[in-house]
Motif scaffolding. Sequence first.
Motif, PDB file in Angstrom:
ATOM      1  N   ARG A  97       0.851  -1.183   0.000  1.00  0.00           N
ATOM      2  CA  ARG A  97       0.000   0.000   0.000  1.00  0.00           C
ATOM      3  C   ARG A  97       0.888   1.235   0.000  1.00  0.00           C
ATOM      4  O   ARG A  97       2.052   1.164   0.415  1.00  0.00           O
ATOM      5  CB  ARG A  97      -0.885   0.006   1.248  1.00  0.00           C
ATOM      6  N   ALA A  98       0.344   2.364  -0.382  1.00  0.00           N
ATOM      7  CA  ALA A  98       1.124   3.609  -0.366  1.00  0.00           C
ATOM      8  C   ALA A  98       1.662   3.895   1.031  1.00  0.00           C
ATOM      9  O   ALA A  98       2.762   4.446   1.189  1.00  0.00           O
ATOM     10  CB  ALA A  98       0.261   4.769  -0.863  1.00  0.00           C
ATOM     11  N   ALA A  99       0.901   3.495   2.053  1.00  0.00           N
ATOM     12  CA  ALA A  99       1.322   3.730   3.441  1.00  0.00           C
ATOM     13  C   ALA A  99       2.536   2.898   3.838  1.00  0.00           C
ATOM     14  O   ALA A  99       3.141   3.152   4.894  1.00  0.00           O
ATOM     15  CB  ALA A  99       0.164   3.432   4.396  1.00  0.00           C
ATOM     16  N   ASP A 100       2.913   1.908   3.019  1.00  0.00           N
ATOM     17  CA  ASP A 100       4.110   1.117   3.302  1.00  0.00           C
ATOM     18  C   ASP A 100       5.383   1.840   2.891  1.00  0.00           C
ATOM     19  O   ASP A 100       6.495   1.360   3.164  1.00  0.00           O
ATOM     20  CB  ASP A 100       4.045  -0.235   2.571  1.00  0.00           C
ATOM     21  N   THR A 101       5.239   2.966   2.204  1.00  0.00           N
ATOM     22  CA  THR A 101       6.411   3.753   1.815  1.00  0.00           C
ATOM     23  C   THR A 101       7.197   4.160   3.042  1.00  0.00           C
ATOM     24  O   THR A 101       6.673   4.824   3.945  1.00  0.00           O
ATOM     25  CB  THR A 101       5.977   5.010   1.026  1.00  0.00           C
ATOM     26  N   ALA A 102       8.449   3.727   3.107  1.00  0.00           N
ATOM     27  CA  ALA A 102       9.289   3.938   4.289  1.00  0.00           C
ATOM     28  C   ALA A 102      10.660   3.335   4.004  1.00  0.00           C
ATOM     29  O   ALA A 102      10.879   2.713   2.964  1.00  0.00           O
ATOM     30  CB  ALA A 102       8.672   3.281   5.518  1.00  0.00           C
ATOM     31  N   SER A 103      11.567   3.499   4.966  1.00  0.00           N
ATOM     32  CA  SER A 103      12.844   2.775   4.926  1.00  0.00           C
ATOM     33  C   SER A 103      12.748   1.584   5.864  1.00  0.00           C
ATOM     34  O   SER A 103      12.156   1.685   6.944  1.00  0.00           O
ATOM     35  CB  SER A 103      13.997   3.680   5.338  1.00  0.00           C
ATOM     36  N   TYR A 104      13.318   0.469   5.424  1.00  0.00           N
ATOM     37  CA  TYR A 104      13.249  -0.766   6.201  1.00  0.00           C
ATOM     38  C   TYR A 104      14.671  -1.205   6.554  1.00  0.00           C
ATOM     39  O   TYR A 104      15.555  -1.262   5.682  1.00  0.00           O
ATOM     40  CB  TYR A 104      12.527  -1.857   5.399  1.00  0.00           C
ATOM     41  N   PHE A 105      14.863  -1.507   7.829  1.00  0.00           N
ATOM     42  CA  PHE A 105      16.184  -1.868   8.328  1.00  0.00           C
ATOM     43  C   PHE A 105      16.150  -3.258   8.941  1.00  0.00           C
ATOM     44  O   PHE A 105      15.213  -3.590   9.688  1.00  0.00           O
ATOM     45  CB  PHE A 105      16.646  -0.886   9.407  1.00  0.00           C
ATOM     46  N   CYS A 106      17.182  -4.043   8.659  1.00  0.00           N
ATOM     47  CA  CYS A 106      17.360  -5.268   9.422  1.00  0.00           C
ATOM     48  C   CYS A 106      18.350  -4.991  10.546  1.00  0.00           C
ATOM     49  O   CYS A 106      19.204  -4.115  10.443  1.00  0.00           O
ATOM     50  CB  CYS A 106      17.832  -6.431   8.555  1.00  0.00           C
ATOM     51  N   ALA A 107      18.200  -5.727  11.627  1.00  0.00           N
ATOM     52  CA  ALA A 107      19.075  -5.552  12.788  1.00  0.00           C
ATOM     53  C   ALA A 107      19.353  -6.919  13.385  1.00  0.00           C
ATOM     54  O   ALA A 107      18.435  -7.737  13.528  1.00  0.00           O
ATOM     55  CB  ALA A 107      18.428  -4.643  13.826  1.00  0.00           C
TER      56      ALA A 107
END
Lengths: 110, 112
Positions: free
Chosen positions: B80-90
Amino acid sequence: NAGVTQTPKFRVLKTGQSMTLLCAQDMNHEYMYWYRQDPGMGLRLIHYSVGEGTTAKGEVPDGYNVSRLKKQNFLLGLESAAPSQTSVYFCASSRKETQYFGPGTRLLVL
Amino acid sequence: SQQGEEDPQALSIQEGENATMNCSYKTSINNLQWYRQNSGRGLVHLILIRSNEREKHSGRLRVTLDTSKKSSSLLITASRAADTASYFCATGTQGGSEKLVFGKGTKLTVNP
């Protein structure tokens, strides 16, 4: 619950000035962390604490000091700010593996 | 030093498509986590997978872990458009401090 809060939200410093960033959490978490985030670098750990009265160095501790006098608060100090410390600073806390982050403090050092 | 490295650095897809992000790491881990960061905000925990697990689901999220290849993937289905973000693994290791080492992140853009 407010979760993790950070003060201030934004600050401009001149080279050589000092300041303290405050992190507070109301979740009774033992562990607290300070990170810095720079463009293209992800998050890097500055210092952390495993409990009241304890602190330890992270990956990039130089130029910073911390204190954890109360369980709910974790302070990050810059004694003599440098332009290389321009960054966004995030505080986090955890009870176990999952970390909860504050909204960040944007710091500009001129 | 960065433990996790996400791939790709940036991903642009259309709404409704699936998004897959990968993370590789270097040393033995206790757990691997994925976090999301909306622009100008703090990170939010999405999902945790332990070293003895191979796959985990949470809503539209699916995470896999291959410890033999030291890699993980995050799949977001029906984006969805709301998933627009940066995603980080840790990655987390044993030792009592619950420290995490973060990767540099994947910037996901979901176009409406």
